[in-house]
Design an enzyme around this catalytic site. Sequence first.
Site, PDB file in Angstrom:
ATOM      1  N   CYS B 167       0.806  -1.232   0.000  1.00 37.97           N
ATOM      2  CA  CYS B 167       0.000   0.000   0.000  1.00 37.97           C
ATOM      3  C   CYS B 167       0.834   1.274   0.000  1.00 37.97           C
ATOM      4  CB  CYS B 167      -0.928  -0.010   1.207  1.00 37.97           C
ATOM      5  SG  CYS B 167      -1.613  -1.621   1.555  1.00 37.97           S
ATOM      6  N   HIS B 305      -5.004   7.308   5.261  1.00 42.58           N
ATOM      7  CA  HIS B 305      -4.921   5.991   4.598  1.00 42.58           C
ATOM      8  C   HIS B 305      -6.277   5.287   4.725  1.00 42.58           C
ATOM      9  CE1 HIS B 305      -2.994   2.637   2.741  1.00 42.58           C
ATOM     10  NE2 HIS B 305      -3.242   1.826   3.760  1.00 42.58           N
ATOM     11  N   HIS B 339      -9.557   0.138  -1.954  1.00 45.65           N
ATOM     12  CA  HIS B 339      -8.115   0.220  -1.698  1.00 45.65           C
ATOM     13  C   HIS B 339      -7.374  -0.230  -2.958  1.00 45.65           C
ATOM     14  CE1 HIS B 339      -4.252   0.057  -0.076  1.00 45.65           C
ATOM     15  NE2 HIS B 339      -4.506  -0.411   1.132  1.00 45.65           N
TER      16      HIS B 339
END
Lengths: 85, 411
Positions: B167, B305, B339
């Site tokens: 990520c 995030h 995501h």
Amino acid sequence: MTRQEIETKILHILEEEFEIENPGMDDDLREKHEFDSIDALELLGDIEDMLGSTLTREEKKQAMDIRTINQICDYVALMVEKKSL
Amino acid sequence: MERRVVITAASAITPIGHGKESIVDSLLHGKSGVISLREDDLLSGYIDCKVYGTIDYPIDFDFARKYRKTMGPVSYYACQAVKEVIESSGLEQDFLSSGKVGVAFGSTHGSPTVQREIYKNFFSRSEAKFAAIGAVDYLKSMVHTTAVNITKMFEITGRVISSSTACTTSSQSIGFGYESVKFGMQDAMICGGADEYDTTTVAVFDNLLACSTDFNETPHLTPRPFDTRRDGLVVGEGAGAVLVEEYEHARKRGAPILAEIIGFSCCNNGGDLILPSKDGITRTIKLGLENAKIHPDQVDFISAHATATKMGDVIEAQSIGNVYGDKPHVTGLKGYTGHTMGSCGVIETIMTLYMMEKGFIAPTLNLQEVDERCSMIGHTKTLMESDIRIASVQNFAFGGVNTSLFFKKHA
């Protein structure tokens, strides 16, 4: 497989799969059509499909100096002859 | 030598649109890019999560075969985003090939679609098929496939950095690109990340009980960053690229300056590889502020995030609260896209740049009732007009990797 059949198949592969437009039989494929070593390896896979059998490492190495479609056809013809023995 | 660094072009392919106009429209109108998971012949039947942040519109990839032949789907996305960046940048080919321009670009794990075919061959027990696994398959699937396909297509001869830290992949790309230019190693860097549609990633998070499953019949209602009803993340696909350029170089050629990059930090939790760490995140934020030479009060907006996992959002909110209090507006942009893994850092950066330019802050999509454990920060619950002068984009990855980026609006 006759020489003419080989030529027809190779030209078809080069035009359709490798998107080479109007290839000349004696064109230097690398110089004129940006045909590189990756393409050569891909083409060998297609040739194996044509032959219905796998090529040995030595046979593949033998193909790496080939530059023109006429030379490719000569190579395939040689392999056809070899595999039929 | 320390030089000023700016972003002069950007492009993104996301579940909520391709290019500025459609992405801004989705942010303004609360459009979700999460839809039902596609059926595949491998994993979809075994995964409890049935939603995915999906690029469900056609993209006209117009790449010659000489480029396509070494590209898996992830490189198509990457090269398309970079092509758009280069076209809009006005940079000359001579400069791109001068050695003064580099590439910092990555993905989570190359091309899983191609890898899947390789493994099918491996387990086919057919010698002919085994022999067919060749150089091209590797070039399409290797971890740095996006970076080097970009260098090939655009004849870029400078340094190559290919982060692959899940990520934080593309936030690292921007950060390392920023440092390369700031310290004079390159005059410009093309930075970003991409990830393609992949059910393997969903299966990984699903097995960890980290994926959303309560909204399988209503995909647009998940993920739900910071919301009391959040039940996990939603995997997505996407790509983004930014041109990071030395300020004087950009100014002299009259390039539009989207923002100045004023700070970057990256650190590791130094412990667990999965669990989020308040100490680690807090340290990352503080290091970033220090690097940017700014006070927390100066930050107007934070792109969190915020993956919508039970614990991750709480830890992040507490960390933001510890450093910033409740002054900056905080949005979890994954509410829109899911995501997007290796591309999330750059996509969220680009969305932030768009909001900075257009003068608005998009709310966290699906945030209806703030979890009280996340309530200490300034959540963006409704669309608001706002002049963002300084923004931070923060991302955290498996492996305990944390990043924060700081952007300043160019006056």
